[in-house]
Design a protein around this motif. Structure first.
Motif, short mmCIF file in Angstrom:
data_model
loop_
_atom_site.label_atom_id
_atom_site.label_comp_id
_atom_site.label_asym_id
_atom_site.label_seq_id
_atom_site.Cartn_x
_atom_site.Cartn_y
_atom_site.Cartn_z
N ARG A 239 4.04 -12.81 -19.95
CA ARG A 239 4.55 -11.61 -19.27
C ARG A 239 4.61 -11.82 -17.76
N LYS A 240 5.72 -11.38 -17.17
CA LYS A 240 5.90 -11.44 -15.73
C LYS A 240 5.53 -10.09 -15.13
N GLU A 241 5.17 -10.09 -13.87
CA GLU A 241 4.78 -8.85 -13.22
C GLU A 241 5.33 -8.81 -11.80
N ALA A 242 5.70 -7.61 -11.36
CA ALA A 242 6.14 -7.42 -9.99
C ALA A 242 4.93 -7.37 -9.07
N LYS A 243 5.16 -7.62 -7.80
CA LYS A 243 4.07 -7.64 -6.84
C LYS A 243 3.59 -6.23 -6.51
N GLY A 244 2.28 -6.13 -6.26
CA GLY A 244 1.73 -4.97 -5.60
C GLY A 244 1.28 -3.83 -6.49
N ALA A 245 0.43 -2.99 -5.90
CA ALA A 245 -0.06 -1.77 -6.56
C ALA A 245 -0.59 -0.85 -5.47
N LEU A 246 -0.98 0.34 -5.88
CA LEU A 246 -1.49 1.33 -4.93
C LEU A 246 -3.00 1.25 -4.83
N GLY A 247 -3.51 1.54 -3.63
CA GLY A 247 -4.94 1.60 -3.42
C GLY A 247 -5.23 2.26 -2.08
N PHE A 248 -6.40 2.85 -1.97
CA PHE A 248 -6.80 3.46 -0.71
C PHE A 248 -7.38 2.40 0.22
N THR A 249 -7.50 2.78 1.49
CA THR A 249 -8.20 1.97 2.47
C THR A 249 -9.26 2.86 3.12
N GLY A 250 -10.17 2.25 3.87
CA GLY A 250 -11.24 3.01 4.48
C GLY A 250 -10.80 3.79 5.71
N GLN A 251 -11.76 4.48 6.31
CA GLN A 251 -11.52 5.22 7.54
C GLN A 251 -11.38 4.23 8.70
N PRO A 252 -10.58 4.55 9.73
CA PRO A 252 -9.85 5.80 9.90
C PRO A 252 -8.46 5.81 9.26
N GLN A 253 -8.05 4.67 8.66
CA GLN A 253 -6.68 4.58 8.14
C GLN A 253 -6.40 5.63 7.07
N ILE A 254 -7.38 5.90 6.24
CA ILE A 254 -7.16 6.80 5.11
C ILE A 254 -6.86 8.23 5.56
N SER A 255 -7.28 8.59 6.77
CA SER A 255 -7.01 9.92 7.29
C SER A 255 -5.62 10.04 7.90
N ASP A 256 -4.95 8.91 8.06
CA ASP A 256 -3.61 8.90 8.64
C ASP A 256 -2.59 9.15 7.53
N PRO A 257 -1.81 10.24 7.62
CA PRO A 257 -0.83 10.52 6.55
C PRO A 257 0.24 9.45 6.42
#
Length: 456
Positions: A239-257
Protein backbone atom coordinates in the motif's frame (compact mmCIF):
# COMPACT_ATOMS: atom_id res chain seq x y z
CA UNK A 1 -18.96 -13.28 32.71
CA UNK A 2 -17.17 -13.40 29.34
CA UNK A 3 -16.81 -16.87 27.86
CA UNK A 4 -14.01 -17.50 25.41
CA UNK A 5 -13.84 -19.69 22.36
CA UNK A 6 -11.22 -19.58 19.64
CA UNK A 7 -12.21 -20.78 16.19
CA UNK A 8 -10.41 -20.67 12.88
CA UNK A 9 -11.64 -19.94 9.39
CA UNK A 10 -9.41 -20.64 6.40
CA UNK A 11 -10.23 -19.08 3.06
CA UNK A 12 -8.52 -18.13 -0.16
CA UNK A 13 -7.17 -14.60 -0.24
CA UNK A 14 -6.64 -12.69 -3.47
CA UNK A 15 -5.01 -9.30 -3.97
CA UNK A 16 -4.97 -7.86 -7.45
CA UNK A 17 -2.25 -5.24 -7.51
CA UNK A 18 -2.25 -2.85 -10.44
CA UNK A 19 1.54 -2.88 -10.72
CA UNK A 20 3.51 -0.01 -12.16
CA UNK A 21 5.35 -1.84 -14.93
CA UNK A 22 6.77 0.28 -17.73
CA UNK A 23 3.78 -0.51 -19.94
CA UNK A 24 1.38 0.30 -17.11
CA UNK A 25 3.12 3.61 -16.41
CA UNK A 26 2.90 4.57 -20.06
CA UNK A 27 -0.75 3.61 -20.32
CA UNK A 28 -1.74 5.37 -17.11
CA UNK A 29 0.24 8.51 -17.93
CA UNK A 30 -1.28 8.67 -21.43
CA UNK A 31 -4.09 10.94 -20.29
CA UNK A 32 -5.84 13.82 -21.99
CA UNK A 33 -3.51 16.88 -21.85
CA UNK A 34 -6.53 18.95 -20.88
CA UNK A 35 -7.10 16.60 -17.95
CA UNK A 36 -3.51 17.10 -16.80
CA UNK A 37 -3.99 20.86 -17.04
CA UNK A 38 -7.08 20.70 -14.82
CA UNK A 39 -5.23 18.58 -12.25
CA UNK A 40 -2.39 21.13 -12.26
CA UNK A 41 -4.95 23.87 -11.63
CA UNK A 42 -6.48 21.89 -8.79
CA UNK A 43 -3.15 21.25 -7.09
CA UNK A 44 -2.26 24.94 -7.40
CA UNK A 45 -5.59 25.82 -5.77
CA UNK A 46 -4.75 23.47 -2.89
CA UNK A 47 -1.32 25.04 -2.47
CA UNK A 48 -2.59 28.62 -2.58
CA UNK A 49 -5.32 27.92 -0.02
CA UNK A 50 -2.95 26.01 2.25
CA UNK A 51 -0.35 28.78 2.16
CA UNK A 52 -2.88 31.53 2.92
CA UNK A 53 -2.70 31.83 6.70
CA UNK A 54 -5.93 33.77 7.14
CA UNK A 55 -8.74 33.24 4.67
CA UNK A 56 -10.52 36.53 3.87
CA UNK A 57 -14.28 36.86 3.76
CA UNK A 58 -15.95 34.63 1.13
CA UNK A 59 -12.66 32.86 0.33
CA UNK A 60 -14.02 29.56 1.66
CA UNK A 61 -17.05 29.64 -0.63
CA UNK A 62 -15.09 30.79 -3.68
CA UNK A 63 -12.33 28.20 -3.17
CA UNK A 64 -14.57 25.19 -2.72
CA UNK A 65 -16.67 26.26 -5.71
CA UNK A 66 -13.51 26.28 -7.84
CA UNK A 67 -12.55 22.86 -6.49
CA UNK A 68 -16.04 21.49 -7.18
CA UNK A 69 -15.93 22.83 -10.76
CA UNK A 70 -12.40 21.55 -11.47
CA UNK A 71 -13.03 18.11 -9.97
CA UNK A 72 -16.12 17.63 -12.11
CA UNK A 73 -14.32 18.87 -15.21
CA UNK A 74 -11.47 16.42 -14.59
CA UNK A 75 -14.00 13.60 -14.20
CA UNK A 76 -15.52 14.49 -17.55
CA UNK A 77 -12.11 14.28 -19.23
CA UNK A 78 -10.62 11.13 -17.74
CA UNK A 79 -10.95 7.74 -19.41
CA UNK A 80 -13.19 5.46 -17.37
CA UNK A 81 -11.02 2.35 -17.03
CA UNK A 82 -9.34 0.31 -14.31
CA UNK A 83 -6.06 2.13 -14.75
CA UNK A 84 -7.70 5.41 -13.70
CA UNK A 85 -9.88 3.91 -10.99
CA UNK A 86 -8.13 5.59 -8.04
CA UNK A 87 -8.11 8.96 -9.80
CA UNK A 88 -11.84 8.61 -10.50
CA UNK A 89 -12.61 7.65 -6.90
CA UNK A 90 -10.59 10.53 -5.47
CA UNK A 91 -12.05 13.10 -7.85
CA UNK A 92 -15.57 11.88 -7.07
CA UNK A 93 -14.95 12.13 -3.34
CA UNK A 94 -13.35 15.55 -3.77
CA UNK A 95 -16.34 16.81 -5.76
CA UNK A 96 -18.81 15.59 -3.16
CA UNK A 97 -16.73 16.96 -0.30
CA UNK A 98 -16.50 20.37 -1.98
CA UNK A 99 -20.26 20.37 -2.53
CA UNK A 100 -20.77 19.68 1.17
CA UNK A 101 -18.25 22.35 2.15
CA UNK A 102 -20.01 25.02 0.10
CA UNK A 103 -22.97 24.48 2.44
CA UNK A 104 -20.67 24.75 5.48
CA UNK A 105 -18.81 27.90 4.48
CA UNK A 106 -21.39 30.23 6.12
CA UNK A 107 -20.69 28.44 9.42
CA UNK A 108 -16.98 29.01 8.82
CA UNK A 109 -17.55 32.72 8.15
CA UNK A 110 -19.69 33.06 11.28
CA UNK A 111 -17.31 31.03 13.48
CA UNK A 112 -20.27 28.87 14.45
CA UNK A 113 -18.07 26.24 16.12
CA UNK A 114 -15.47 28.30 18.03
CA UNK A 115 -12.37 26.24 18.66
CA UNK A 116 -13.85 23.38 16.65
CA UNK A 117 -13.20 21.56 13.43
CA UNK A 118 -14.56 24.20 11.05
CA UNK A 119 -11.69 26.62 11.50
CA UNK A 120 -8.95 28.05 9.33
CA UNK A 121 -6.22 25.69 10.52
CA UNK A 122 -8.31 22.59 9.72
CA UNK A 123 -9.42 23.81 6.28
CA UNK A 124 -5.85 24.72 5.36
CA UNK A 125 -4.85 21.23 6.44
CA UNK A 126 -7.56 19.82 4.16
CA UNK A 127 -5.91 21.61 1.24
CA UNK A 128 -2.49 20.20 2.18
CA UNK A 129 -3.90 16.67 2.42
CA UNK A 130 -5.49 16.89 -1.02
CA UNK A 131 -2.32 18.32 -2.53
CA UNK A 132 -0.29 15.42 -1.10
CA UNK A 133 -2.91 12.95 -2.32
CA UNK A 134 -2.74 14.06 -5.94
CA UNK A 135 1.05 14.17 -5.80
CA UNK A 136 0.94 10.52 -4.72
CA UNK A 137 -1.55 9.52 -7.41
CA UNK A 138 0.62 11.11 -10.10
CA UNK A 139 3.85 9.52 -8.89
CA UNK A 140 5.39 6.98 -11.34
CA UNK A 141 5.86 4.57 -8.43
CA UNK A 142 2.20 4.63 -7.41
CA UNK A 143 0.21 1.39 -7.58
CA UNK A 144 -3.31 0.58 -6.49
CA UNK A 145 -4.43 -2.56 -4.72
CA UNK A 146 -7.80 -4.23 -5.20
CA UNK A 147 -9.36 -6.95 -3.09
CA UNK A 148 -11.48 -9.73 -4.46
CA UNK A 149 -14.83 -9.39 -2.71
CA UNK A 150 -15.71 -12.92 -1.67
CA UNK A 151 -19.09 -13.66 -0.07
CA UNK A 152 -18.65 -14.15 3.68
CA UNK A 153 -18.44 -17.71 4.90
CA UNK A 154 -21.53 -18.82 6.79
CA UNK A 155 -20.81 -19.32 10.47
CA UNK A 156 -21.36 -22.90 11.57
CA UNK A 157 -22.33 -22.13 15.15
CA UNK A 158 -24.62 -19.82 17.07
CA UNK A 159 -22.63 -17.39 19.19
CA UNK A 160 -23.55 -16.61 22.77
CA UNK A 161 -23.73 -13.07 24.18
CA UNK A 162 -20.31 -11.84 25.36
CA UNK A 163 -18.53 -14.86 23.93
CA UNK A 164 -15.02 -13.99 22.75
CA UNK A 165 -14.20 -15.22 19.26
CA UNK A 166 -11.17 -15.09 16.98
CA UNK A 167 -11.08 -15.98 13.29
CA UNK A 168 -7.46 -17.06 12.93
CA UNK A 169 -4.28 -17.67 14.86
CA UNK A 170 -2.40 -14.87 13.10
CA UNK A 171 -1.52 -11.79 15.13
CA UNK A 172 -3.59 -9.67 12.74
CA UNK A 173 -6.75 -11.42 13.93
CA UNK A 174 -7.99 -9.77 17.11
CA UNK A 175 -10.32 -11.11 19.74
CA UNK A 176 -13.90 -10.00 19.18
CA UNK A 177 -16.66 -9.76 21.79
CA UNK A 178 -20.13 -10.90 20.69
CA UNK A 179 -22.70 -8.32 21.72
CA UNK A 180 -26.40 -9.18 22.08
CA UNK A 181 -29.41 -7.32 20.76
CA UNK A 182 -30.73 -4.66 23.11
CA UNK A 183 -31.91 -1.10 23.68
CA UNK A 184 -30.07 1.96 24.95
CA UNK A 185 -30.25 5.77 24.91
CA UNK A 186 -27.91 7.50 22.48
CA UNK A 187 -26.61 10.96 23.37
CA UNK A 188 -25.74 12.74 26.60
CA UNK A 189 -28.04 14.09 29.30
CA UNK A 190 -28.58 17.70 30.26
CA UNK A 191 -26.96 17.02 33.64
CA UNK A 192 -23.84 15.60 31.98
CA UNK A 193 -23.58 18.56 29.61
CA UNK A 194 -23.89 21.04 32.46
CA UNK A 195 -21.46 19.21 34.74
CA UNK A 196 -18.69 19.39 32.15
CA UNK A 197 -19.67 22.72 30.58
CA UNK A 198 -20.05 21.12 27.16
CA UNK A 199 -20.03 23.61 24.27
CA UNK A 200 -23.52 24.37 22.97
CA UNK A 201 -22.79 23.24 19.43
CA UNK A 202 -21.48 19.92 20.73
CA UNK A 203 -24.68 19.53 22.77
CA UNK A 204 -26.65 20.05 19.54
CA UNK A 205 -24.59 17.42 17.74
CA UNK A 206 -25.64 14.73 20.25
CA UNK A 207 -29.28 15.78 20.62
CA UNK A 208 -32.08 14.86 20.90
CA UNK A 209 -31.26 11.98 23.20
CA UNK A 210 -33.43 9.02 22.24
CA UNK A 211 -33.71 5.27 22.40
CA UNK A 212 -31.97 3.03 19.87
CA UNK A 213 -32.87 -0.61 19.30
CA UNK A 214 -29.98 -2.85 18.30
CA UNK A 215 -31.86 -5.59 16.50
CA UNK A 216 -28.94 -7.63 15.20
CA UNK A 217 -26.13 -9.14 17.22
CA UNK A 218 -22.57 -8.33 16.16
CA UNK A 219 -19.01 -8.81 17.36
CA UNK A 220 -16.64 -5.92 18.00
CA UNK A 221 -12.91 -5.99 18.59
CA UNK A 222 -11.75 -5.86 22.18
CA UNK A 223 -8.96 -3.46 21.24
CA UNK A 224 -8.07 -0.93 18.59
CA UNK A 225 -6.12 -2.02 15.51
CA UNK A 226 -2.41 -1.84 16.32
CA UNK A 227 0.65 -0.54 14.49
CA UNK A 228 1.92 -4.09 13.91
CA UNK A 229 -1.41 -5.29 12.54
CA UNK A 230 -1.66 -2.35 10.16
CA UNK A 231 1.97 -2.84 9.09
CA UNK A 232 1.14 -6.39 8.00
CA UNK A 233 -1.70 -5.05 5.86
CA UNK A 234 0.63 -2.50 4.26
CA UNK A 235 3.32 -5.14 3.68
CA UNK A 236 1.00 -7.68 2.05
CA UNK A 237 -0.73 -5.15 -0.18
CA UNK A 238 2.25 -2.90 -0.96
CA UNK A 239 0.00 0.00 0.00
CA UNK A 240 1.15 3.51 -0.89
CA UNK A 241 0.43 6.52 1.27
CA UNK A 242 0.37 10.27 0.79
CA UNK A 243 2.58 12.46 2.93
CA UNK A 244 1.53 14.10 6.15
CA UNK A 245 -1.13 14.15 8.84
CA UNK A 246 -2.61 16.52 11.38
CA UNK A 247 -1.22 17.15 14.84
CA UNK A 248 -1.03 19.86 17.46
CA UNK A 249 2.09 21.72 18.54
CA UNK A 250 2.96 23.20 21.92
CA UNK A 251 2.60 26.73 23.21
CA UNK A 252 2.76 29.45 22.07
CA UNK A 253 2.13 28.14 18.52
CA UNK A 254 -1.03 26.27 19.46
CA UNK A 255 -2.69 29.52 20.60
CA UNK A 256 -2.10 31.08 17.19
CA UNK A 257 -5.18 30.57 14.97
CA UNK A 258 -2.85 30.55 11.95
CA UNK A 259 -0.60 27.73 13.13
CA UNK A 260 -0.47 24.79 10.69
CA UNK A 261 -2.25 21.58 11.71
CA UNK A 262 -0.76 19.67 8.77
CA UNK A 263 2.75 18.26 9.20
CA UNK A 264 4.37 16.65 6.17
CA UNK A 265 6.60 14.32 8.19
CA UNK A 266 3.81 12.63 10.19
CA UNK A 267 2.66 9.14 9.22
CA UNK A 268 1.41 5.94 10.82
CA UNK A 269 5.06 4.88 11.09
CA UNK A 270 6.05 8.20 12.65
CA UNK A 271 3.13 9.86 14.48
CA UNK A 272 5.36 12.43 16.11
CA UNK A 273 5.85 10.58 19.40
CA UNK A 274 7.35 7.25 20.49
CA UNK A 275 5.22 4.20 19.79
CA UNK A 276 5.49 0.41 19.94
CA UNK A 277 3.98 -2.27 17.75
CA UNK A 278 1.08 -2.90 20.14
CA UNK A 279 0.07 0.78 20.27
CA UNK A 280 -3.01 1.81 18.27
CA UNK A 281 -2.24 2.78 14.70
CA UNK A 282 -2.87 6.48 14.00
CA UNK A 283 -2.37 8.87 11.07
CA UNK A 284 -4.70 6.80 8.87
CA UNK A 285 -7.82 7.83 6.98
CA UNK A 286 -11.27 6.29 7.21
CA UNK A 287 -10.63 4.88 3.71
CA UNK A 288 -7.48 3.21 5.06
CA UNK A 289 -9.59 1.65 7.81
CA UNK A 290 -12.21 0.46 5.34
CA UNK A 291 -9.54 -1.08 3.12
CA UNK A 292 -7.94 -2.77 6.14
CA UNK A 293 -11.34 -4.28 6.95
CA UNK A 294 -11.69 -5.53 3.36
CA UNK A 295 -8.20 -7.06 3.53
CA UNK A 296 -8.95 -8.83 6.81
CA UNK A 297 -12.27 -10.07 5.40
CA UNK A 298 -10.47 -11.52 2.39
CA UNK A 299 -7.98 -13.31 4.65
CA UNK A 300 -10.50 -14.85 7.03
CA UNK A 301 -13.74 -15.27 5.08
CA UNK A 302 -15.65 -13.30 7.73
CA UNK A 303 -17.16 -9.87 7.07
CA UNK A 304 -15.25 -7.10 8.84
CA UNK A 305 -16.17 -3.42 8.66
CA UNK A 306 -16.22 -0.21 10.66
CA UNK A 307 -18.92 0.01 13.33
CA UNK A 308 -21.88 2.26 12.81
CA UNK A 309 -22.39 5.15 15.22
CA UNK A 310 -25.26 3.32 16.88
CA UNK A 311 -23.19 0.15 17.29
CA UNK A 312 -20.19 2.07 18.56
CA UNK A 313 -22.04 3.95 21.30
CA UNK A 314 -23.97 0.83 22.32
CA UNK A 315 -20.67 -1.04 22.70
CA UNK A 316 -18.88 1.86 24.41
CA UNK A 317 -21.58 2.52 27.00
CA UNK A 318 -21.88 -1.22 27.76
CA UNK A 319 -25.14 -0.75 29.61
CA UNK A 320 -24.08 2.40 31.48
CA UNK A 321 -25.97 5.69 31.55
CA UNK A 322 -23.15 7.79 32.99
CA UNK A 323 -20.98 10.37 31.25
CA UNK A 324 -18.08 7.92 31.04
CA UNK A 325 -18.29 4.15 30.91
CA UNK A 326 -16.71 3.98 34.39
CA UNK A 327 -19.05 6.54 36.00
CA UNK A 328 -19.48 10.32 36.24
CA UNK A 329 -16.17 11.30 37.84
CA UNK A 330 -13.80 12.35 35.07
CA UNK A 331 -10.83 12.23 37.43
CA UNK A 332 -11.18 8.45 37.62
CA UNK A 333 -10.21 8.33 33.92
CA UNK A 334 -6.57 7.41 34.48
CA UNK A 335 -7.47 3.88 35.47
CA UNK A 336 -9.46 3.38 32.28
CA UNK A 337 -8.01 5.47 29.45
CA UNK A 338 -5.03 7.33 28.04
CA UNK A 339 -6.35 10.91 27.97
CA UNK A 340 -5.15 14.50 28.35
CA UNK A 341 -3.90 14.18 31.90
CA UNK A 342 -1.01 15.54 33.93
CA UNK A 343 1.57 13.43 32.04
CA UNK A 344 0.32 14.54 28.61
CA UNK A 345 0.17 18.17 29.69
CA UNK A 346 3.77 18.01 30.93
CA UNK A 347 5.03 16.27 27.77
CA UNK A 348 3.23 18.39 25.17
CA UNK A 349 2.75 21.81 26.71
CA UNK A 350 -0.63 22.12 25.00
CA UNK A 351 -2.15 23.64 28.16
CA UNK A 352 -5.58 22.14 27.48
CA UNK A 353 -8.07 21.55 30.27
CA UNK A 354 -6.73 18.36 31.80
CA UNK A 355 -7.93 15.43 33.84
CA UNK A 356 -6.49 15.73 37.33
CA UNK A 357 -4.68 12.43 37.49
CA UNK A 358 -1.72 10.67 35.87
CA UNK A 359 -2.36 7.72 33.55
CA UNK A 360 1.33 7.11 32.93
CA UNK A 361 1.01 7.55 29.16
CA UNK A 362 2.00 10.91 27.73
CA UNK A 363 0.75 9.89 24.28
CA UNK A 364 -0.79 6.61 23.12
CA UNK A 365 -0.27 3.38 25.04
CA UNK A 366 -0.31 -0.36 24.42
CA UNK A 367 -3.87 -1.42 23.61
CA UNK A 368 -5.59 -3.07 26.54
CA UNK A 369 -3.34 -1.35 29.11
CA UNK A 370 -6.24 0.08 31.08
CA UNK A 371 -9.37 -1.37 32.64
CA UNK A 372 -12.09 -2.40 30.14
CA UNK A 373 -15.74 -1.40 30.17
CA UNK A 374 -18.45 -3.71 31.50
CA UNK A 375 -18.46 -5.70 28.24
CA UNK A 376 -14.72 -6.33 28.11
CA UNK A 377 -13.82 -3.63 25.54
CA UNK A 378 -10.66 -1.60 26.00
CA UNK A 379 -9.85 2.01 25.08
CA UNK A 380 -13.34 2.91 23.86
CA UNK A 381 -12.44 6.35 25.06
CA UNK A 382 -8.89 7.62 25.12
CA UNK A 383 -5.81 6.24 23.36
CA UNK A 384 -6.94 6.73 19.73
CA UNK A 385 -10.24 8.23 18.66
CA UNK A 386 -12.12 5.92 16.28
CA UNK A 387 -13.68 6.21 12.83
CA UNK A 388 -17.23 4.95 12.30
CA UNK A 389 -19.17 4.21 9.13
CA UNK A 390 -21.91 6.87 9.09
CA UNK A 391 -22.27 9.97 6.96
CA UNK A 392 -22.15 13.13 9.08
CA UNK A 393 -25.36 14.71 10.30
CA UNK A 394 -25.11 17.50 12.86
CA UNK A 395 -27.86 16.22 15.18
CA UNK A 396 -29.89 13.14 16.02
CA UNK A 397 -33.04 14.54 14.44
CA UNK A 398 -33.09 11.73 11.86
CA UNK A 399 -31.93 8.94 14.15
CA UNK A 400 -30.29 6.54 14.36
CA UNK A 401 -33.07 4.36 15.72
CA UNK A 402 -31.43 1.01 14.98
CA UNK A 403 -28.00 -0.43 14.28
CA UNK A 404 -27.82 0.74 10.65
CA UNK A 405 -25.55 3.60 9.54
CA UNK A 406 -27.10 6.93 8.61
CA UNK A 407 -26.48 7.73 4.94
CA UNK A 408 -28.38 10.97 4.25
CA UNK A 409 -25.62 13.31 5.41
CA UNK A 410 -22.23 14.05 3.89
CA UNK A 411 -20.21 10.83 3.76
CA UNK A 412 -17.05 12.78 2.87
CA UNK A 413 -17.08 14.27 6.41
CA UNK A 414 -15.76 11.30 8.43
CA UNK A 415 -17.38 10.79 11.84
CA UNK A 416 -15.22 9.92 14.85
CA UNK A 417 -16.20 8.61 18.25
CA UNK A 418 -14.49 8.28 21.62
CA UNK A 419 -11.79 10.56 22.96
CA UNK A 420 -8.10 10.44 22.15
CA UNK A 421 -4.87 10.62 24.14
CA UNK A 422 -4.91 14.44 24.02
CA UNK A 423 -8.65 14.99 24.48
CA UNK A 424 -9.95 17.16 27.31
CA UNK A 425 -12.68 16.07 29.79
CA UNK A 426 -15.85 17.04 27.90
CA UNK A 427 -14.61 15.21 24.80
CA UNK A 428 -13.92 11.82 26.37
CA UNK A 429 -17.59 11.23 27.19
CA UNK A 430 -19.04 8.16 25.47
CA UNK A 431 -21.75 10.34 23.88
CA UNK A 432 -19.31 12.82 22.32
CA UNK A 433 -19.37 12.86 18.52
CA UNK A 434 -18.00 15.07 15.77
CA UNK A 435 -16.87 15.04 12.16
CA UNK A 436 -14.02 16.56 10.21
CA UNK A 437 -14.60 18.28 6.91
CA UNK A 438 -12.20 16.31 4.73
CA UNK A 439 -12.49 12.84 3.18
CA UNK A 440 -8.71 12.51 3.57
CA UNK A 441 -8.51 13.62 7.19
CA UNK A 442 -5.92 11.75 9.25
CA UNK A 443 -4.25 12.65 12.51
CA UNK A 444 -1.94 11.29 15.18
CA UNK A 445 -4.98 11.32 17.47
CA UNK A 446 -7.20 8.92 15.50
CA UNK A 447 -7.35 5.21 14.69
CA UNK A 448 -10.06 2.56 14.49
CA UNK A 449 -11.49 -0.76 15.65
CA UNK A 450 -13.63 -3.18 13.65
CA UNK A 451 -16.95 -4.95 13.79
CA UNK A 452 -17.30 -8.56 12.62
CA UNK A 453 -20.71 -9.47 11.27
CA UNK A 454 -22.25 -12.72 12.51
CA UNK A 455 -23.41 -14.67 9.48
CA UNK A 456 -25.54 -17.47 10.93
Amino acid sequence: MIKKVIFFTITFFVVNSCSQSEDHQNNCSDRNPEFELVINELTQTFKDASDLKTWPKNYCDATYKVIYEKANKALSLIKKDECNGDFIENLTQLSNQAKGMIQQCPNFENNSFPGGQLSNKYLRADMSLWGAQFNMLRSPSYSSTKFMQLPPVKDTKVFQPFEVIKDCSGFYCTEMVVLPIGNYFIGGTTEQHQALNVDSYRVAWESPRHQVKIGKSFAISKTEVTVDQYAEFVRETNRKEAKGALGFTGQPQISDPEFPMYHENLSWRNPGFPQKGDFPVTCVTRKDAEDYAAWLSSKTGAKYRLPTEAEWEYAAKAGSNTAFFWGDNVNDACGYAAVYDESTDAATGYQFIKVNCNDGAAYTASVGSFKPNNWGLYDVTGNAREFVADAWEDSYNTGPYNELPRTLGVSQFPVLRGGGWDYMPQNIRTSYRSAYYSWLIRSNMWGFRLVRELNT
